[in-house]
Design a protein around this motif. Structure first.
Motif, PDB file in Angstrom:
ATOM      1  N   ALA A 190       7.042 104.133  14.799  1.00  0.00           N
ATOM      2  CA  ALA A 190       8.009 103.602  13.460  1.00  0.00           C
ATOM      3  C   ALA A 190       9.154 103.521  12.766  1.00  0.00           C
ATOM      4  CB  ALA A 190       7.018 104.205  11.842  1.00  0.00           C
ATOM      5  N   ARG A 191       9.791 104.735  13.084  1.00  0.00           N
ATOM      6  CA  ARG A 191      10.983 104.561  13.446  1.00  0.00           C
ATOM      7  C   ARG A 191      12.192 103.624  14.215  1.00  0.00           C
ATOM      8  NH1 ARG A 191      13.088 109.982  11.788  1.00  0.00           N
ATOM      9  NH2 ARG A 191      15.303 108.578  11.850  1.00  0.00           N
ATOM     10  N   LEU A 192      11.920 102.700  15.118  1.00  0.00           N
ATOM     11  CA  LEU A 192      12.451 102.451  15.883  1.00  0.00           C
ATOM     12  C   LEU A 192      11.921 101.021  15.189  1.00  0.00           C
ATOM     13  CD1 LEU A 192      11.466 103.024  19.285  1.00  0.00           C
ATOM     14  CD2 LEU A 192      13.736 103.797  18.748  1.00  0.00           C
ATOM     15  N   THR A 193      10.648 100.501  14.805  1.00  0.00           N
ATOM     16  CA  THR A 193      10.683  99.038  13.806  1.00  0.00           C
ATOM     17  C   THR A 193      11.553  98.675  13.603  1.00  0.00           C
ATOM     18  OG1 THR A 193       8.079  99.708  14.566  1.00  0.00           O
ATOM     19  CG2 THR A 193       8.789  98.233  13.282  1.00  0.00           C
ATOM     20  N   PRO A 194      11.912  99.244  12.715  1.00  0.00           N
ATOM     21  CA  PRO A 194      13.203  98.437  11.547  1.00  0.00           C
ATOM     22  C   PRO A 194      14.821  97.625  12.613  1.00  0.00           C
ATOM     23  CG  PRO A 194      12.757 100.532  10.575  1.00  0.00           C
ATOM     24  CD  PRO A 194      12.416 100.931  12.554  1.00  0.00           C
ATOM     25  N   SER A 195      14.619  98.249  13.347  1.00  0.00           N
ATOM     26  CA  SER A 195      16.069  98.230  14.256  1.00  0.00           C
ATOM     27  C   SER A 195      15.777  97.026  15.239  1.00  0.00           C
ATOM     28  CB  SER A 195      16.974  98.785  14.726  1.00  0.00           C
ATOM     29  OG  SER A 195      16.108 100.187  15.372  1.00  0.00           O
ATOM     30  N   LEU A 196      14.593  97.162  15.642  1.00  0.00           N
ATOM     31  CA  LEU A 196      13.791  96.287  17.319  1.00  0.00           C
ATOM     32  C   LEU A 196      13.076  94.966  17.103  1.00  0.00           C
ATOM     33  CD1 LEU A 196      13.946  99.373  20.003  1.00  0.00           C
ATOM     34  CD2 LEU A 196      15.174  97.730  19.241  1.00  0.00           C
ATOM     35  N   GLY A 197      11.981  95.591  15.687  1.00  0.00           N
ATOM     36  CA  GLY A 197      10.799  94.921  15.505  1.00  0.00           C
ATOM     37  C   GLY A 197      10.012  95.503  15.808  1.00  0.00           C
ATOM     38  N   ALA A 198       8.764  94.996  15.194  1.00  0.00           N
ATOM     39  CA  ALA A 198       7.306  95.995  15.451  1.00  0.00           C
ATOM     40  C   ALA A 198       7.304  95.563  17.119  1.00  0.00           C
ATOM     41  CB  ALA A 198       6.229  95.547  14.611  1.00  0.00           C
ATOM     42  N   GLU A 199       6.890  93.843  17.860  1.00  0.00           N
ATOM     43  CA  GLU A 199       6.933  93.476  19.044  1.00  0.00           C
ATOM     44  C   GLU A 199       7.867  94.695  19.922  1.00  0.00           C
ATOM     45  OE1 GLU A 199       7.318  91.449  16.130  1.00  0.00           O
ATOM     46  OE2 GLU A 199       5.004  91.013  16.177  1.00  0.00           O
ATOM     47  N   GLN A 200       9.046  93.905  19.624  1.00  0.00           N
ATOM     48  CA  GLN A 200      10.171  94.499  20.660  1.00  0.00           C
ATOM     49  C   GLN A 200       9.803  96.501  20.460  1.00  0.00           C
ATOM     50  OE1 GLN A 200      13.640  92.360  20.858  1.00  0.00           O
ATOM     51  NE2 GLN A 200      12.926  91.052  19.518  1.00  0.00           N
ATOM     52  N   ALA A 201       9.786  96.630  19.486  1.00  0.00           N
ATOM     53  CA  ALA A 201       9.666  98.247  20.001  1.00  0.00           C
ATOM     54  C   ALA A 201       8.824  98.715  20.947  1.00  0.00           C
ATOM     55  CB  ALA A 201       9.603  99.130  18.550  1.00  0.00           C
ATOM     56  N   ILE A 202       7.142  98.340  20.644  1.00  0.00           N
ATOM     57  CA  ILE A 202       6.418  98.770  21.681  1.00  0.00           C
ATOM     58  C   ILE A 202       7.182  98.035  23.277  1.00  0.00           C
ATOM     59  CG2 ILE A 202       4.749  97.087  21.182  1.00  0.00           C
ATOM     60  CD1 ILE A 202       4.410 100.743  22.174  1.00  0.00           C
ATOM     61  N   CYS A 203       7.253  97.070  23.282  1.00  0.00           N
ATOM     62  CA  CYS A 203       7.814  96.717  24.643  1.00  0.00           C
ATOM     63  C   CYS A 203       8.164  96.954  25.503  1.00  0.00           C
ATOM     64  CB  CYS A 203       8.243  94.348  24.017  1.00  0.00           C
ATOM     65  SG  CYS A 203       7.080  93.686  23.689  1.00  0.00           S
ATOM     66  N   TRP A 204       9.139  97.715  24.900  1.00  0.00           N
ATOM     67  CA  TRP A 204      11.127  98.524  25.148  1.00  0.00           C
ATOM     68  C   TRP A 204      10.388  99.995  25.262  1.00  0.00           C
ATOM     69  CZ3 TRP A 204      15.687  97.188  27.082  1.00  0.00           C
ATOM     70  CH2 TRP A 204      15.905  95.803  26.762  1.00  0.00           C
ATOM     71  N   VAL A 205      10.136 100.204  24.891  1.00  0.00           N
ATOM     72  CA  VAL A 205       9.104 101.723  25.288  1.00  0.00           C
ATOM     73  C   VAL A 205       8.055 101.412  26.676  1.00  0.00           C
ATOM     74  CG1 VAL A 205       6.749 103.860  24.819  1.00  0.00           C
ATOM     75  CG2 VAL A 205       9.052 103.398  22.822  1.00  0.00           C
ATOM     76  N   LEU A 206       6.653 100.186  26.394  1.00  0.00           N
ATOM     77  CA  LEU A 206       6.293  99.771  27.748  1.00  0.00           C
ATOM     78  C   LEU A 206       7.348  99.810  28.714  1.00  0.00           C
ATOM     79  CD1 LEU A 206       3.881  98.119  25.914  1.00  0.00           C
ATOM     80  CD2 LEU A 206       3.047 100.724  27.491  1.00  0.00           C
ATOM     81  N   ALA A 207       7.846  98.888  28.938  1.00  0.00           N
ATOM     82  CA  ALA A 207       8.662  98.530  30.258  1.00  0.00           C
ATOM     83  C   ALA A 207      10.145  99.764  30.345  1.00  0.00           C
ATOM     84  CB  ALA A 207      10.005  97.638  29.338  1.00  0.00           C
ATOM     85  N   CYS A 208      10.643 100.445  29.389  1.00  0.00           N
ATOM     86  CA  CYS A 208      11.825 101.265  29.842  1.00  0.00           C
ATOM     87  C   CYS A 208      10.104 102.440  30.806  1.00  0.00           C
ATOM     88  CB  CYS A 208      11.981 101.703  28.819  1.00  0.00           C
ATOM     89  SG  CYS A 208      13.304 101.094  28.214  1.00  0.00           S
ATOM     90  N   SER A 209       9.434 102.762  30.866  1.00  0.00           N
ATOM     91  CA  SER A 209       8.378 103.441  30.999  1.00  0.00           C
ATOM     92  C   SER A 209       7.929 102.696  32.496  1.00  0.00           C
ATOM     93  CB  SER A 209       7.099 103.793  30.440  1.00  0.00           C
ATOM     94  OG  SER A 209       7.559 104.242  29.016  1.00  0.00           O
ATOM     95  N   LEU A 210       8.505 101.829  32.702  1.00  0.00           N
ATOM     96  CA  LEU A 210       7.097 101.234  34.034  1.00  0.00           C
ATOM     97  C   LEU A 210       8.108 102.391  35.307  1.00  0.00           C
ATOM     98  CD1 LEU A 210       8.137  97.518  33.758  1.00  0.00           C
ATOM     99  CD2 LEU A 210       5.157  98.376  34.268  1.00  0.00           C
ATOM    100  N   PRO A 211       8.771 102.692  35.174  1.00  0.00           N
ATOM    101  CA  PRO A 211       9.496 103.538  36.472  1.00  0.00           C
ATOM    102  C   PRO A 211       7.998 105.024  36.691  1.00  0.00           C
ATOM    103  CG  PRO A 211      11.383 103.211  35.412  1.00  0.00           C
ATOM    104  CD  PRO A 211      10.233 102.575  34.554  1.00  0.00           C
ATOM    105  N   LEU A 212       7.481 105.339  35.588  1.00  0.00           N
ATOM    106  CA  LEU A 212       6.777 106.135  36.093  1.00  0.00           C
ATOM    107  C   LEU A 212       5.643 105.577  35.868  1.00  0.00           C
ATOM    108  CD1 LEU A 212       5.902 109.359  35.508  1.00  0.00           C
ATOM    109  CD2 LEU A 212       6.511 108.825  32.987  1.00  0.00           C
ATOM    110  N   THR A 213       4.773 104.574  34.962  1.00  0.00           N
ATOM    111  CA  THR A 213       4.006 104.237  35.064  1.00  0.00           C
ATOM    112  C   THR A 213       2.840 103.307  36.208  1.00  0.00           C
ATOM    113  OG1 THR A 213       4.627 102.218  33.559  1.00  0.00           O
ATOM    114  CG2 THR A 213       3.768 104.089  32.424  1.00  0.00           C
ATOM    115  N   LEU A 214       3.889 102.474  36.650  1.00  0.00           N
ATOM    116  CA  LEU A 214       3.950 102.585  38.294  1.00  0.00           C
ATOM    117  C   LEU A 214       3.193 102.713  38.722  1.00  0.00           C
ATOM    118  CD1 LEU A 214       5.905  98.904  37.848  1.00  0.00           C
ATOM    119  CD2 LEU A 214       3.374  99.050  38.351  1.00  0.00           C
ATOM    120  N   PRO A 215       4.553 102.988  40.132  1.00  0.00           N
ATOM    121  CA  PRO A 215       4.151 104.435  40.861  1.00  0.00           C
ATOM    122  C   PRO A 215       2.440 105.264  40.894  1.00  0.00           C
ATOM    123  CG  PRO A 215       5.967 105.042  39.871  1.00  0.00           C
ATOM    124  CD  PRO A 215       5.873 103.549  39.398  1.00  0.00           C
TER     125      PRO A 215
END
Length: 305
Positions: free
Chosen positions: A180-205
């Motif tokens: 929710a703190r990230l949403t005002p500047s990134l937008g609701a959709e892009q906030a969770i997308c950035w979190v998920l995308a940046c986590s791929l180096p951990l989640t994929l392997p």
């Protein structure tokens, strides 16, 4: 908060809660009970985040082509990490571990505790001052849900499962407010997308490591549960939920009080839960506390002199 913004926040909050409500029975289907296990809780946790992360990369690329991409600044990276720890690792992992040994009705206790945790963190982070009446309604609603779940399960389960649920609740609240703190500047959709995308180096392997050796041996219902938590619980649901929290974190968090009963409703066709009159009475009582809490004043913190 203006009446228009309040209605919008409550609408998106209800959409998010409805999508999240099916998470418990769907996770139960994905991992299976201890006597007939299906997918590993570790695979369900990191696999769903990896799948949603790949979708997020495609979404962010689309926003870039449209010229609407919001890129996190350096100061936001710690918040991205906190959010990822809460909603990608902490909450789903410990929920999946718990649901391997307890039914989804008992697991719904965590969704009863999340509103209070989210409200406390929201009040601190957004410097809001909920009234005593708001806290009374929040505590009453949480008490009703906890009391119902204890009665429904014939007494709270002992052992590691309750500890898993407690950790899931705590980390989930941090993740909700961080997003929710990230949403005002990134937008609701892009906030969770950035979190998920940046986590791929951990989640994929990690997902690859815990992937089933024989995917065909896993039941179709388990794969259906996994597909739901990857697409709706881990991705689309957060589009609505973060938008709602950004509009009013403290007040919107109370909507989660009805989530356990929605989970029970979804569990009827999925895992054979029985919905009786007592359940409906408790549901109405909890909804009443949500309605009353919505009417209670919430003031911003006073600026220091």
């Amino acid at each position: 908060m203006s009446p228009t913004h309040e209605r919008e926040a409550l609408f998106w909050g209800l959409v998010g809660v409805t999508l999240f409500a099916a998470t418990l029975p769907m996770t139960r289907l994905a991992v299976g009970p201890a006597e007939a296990p299906q997918l590993s809780p570790w695979f369900v946790t990191f696999g769903r985040a990896a799948a949603a992360g790949l979708l997020s990369v495609a979404y962010l690329r689309w926003q870039h082509v449209r010229g609407r991409l919001n890129v996190p600044v350096r100061a936001q990276w710690p918040l991205l990490g906190t959010t990822a720890f809460g909603v990608i690792v902490g909450f789903p992992l410990f929920l999946a571990l718990a649901l391997r040994t307890v039914p989804s009705t008992h697991g719904a206790v965590v969704t009863a505790l999340l509103p209070l945790s989210t409200a406390v963190l929201g009040a601190l982070w957004y410097r809001q001052r909920p009234s005593a009446g708001f806290w009374a309604c929040a505590l009453a609603g949480s008490g009703l849900v906890l009391g119902f779940m204890a009665w429904r399960a014939g007494g709270l389960y002992l052992g590691a499962a309750n500890l898993y649920l407690l950790v899931a609740m705590t980390t989930g609240a941090f993740g909700y407010i961080g997003g929710a703190r990230l949403t005002p500047s990134l937008g609701a959709e892009q906030a969770i997308c950035w979190v998920l995308a940046c986590s791929l180096p951990l989640t994929l392997p990690v997902a690859w490591w815990f992937a089933p050796a024989a995917p065909g041996a896993v039941s179709a219902m388990a794969w259906t549960g996994f597909a739901y938590v990857a697409l709706f619980s881990m991705w689309i649901g957060f589009f609505a939920w973060y938008r709602a929290l950004a509009l009013g974190a403290v007040r919107v968090s109370q909507i989660q009080l009805v989530q356990p009963f929605l989970s029970l409703l979804f569990a009827v066709p999925l895992v054979g839960e029985r919905l009786d009159a007592t359940t409906l009475v408790f549901a109405l009582a909890v909804i009443a506390t949500v309605y009353l809490g919505k009417k209670m004043p919430i003031q911003p913190a006073r600026n220091p002199a």
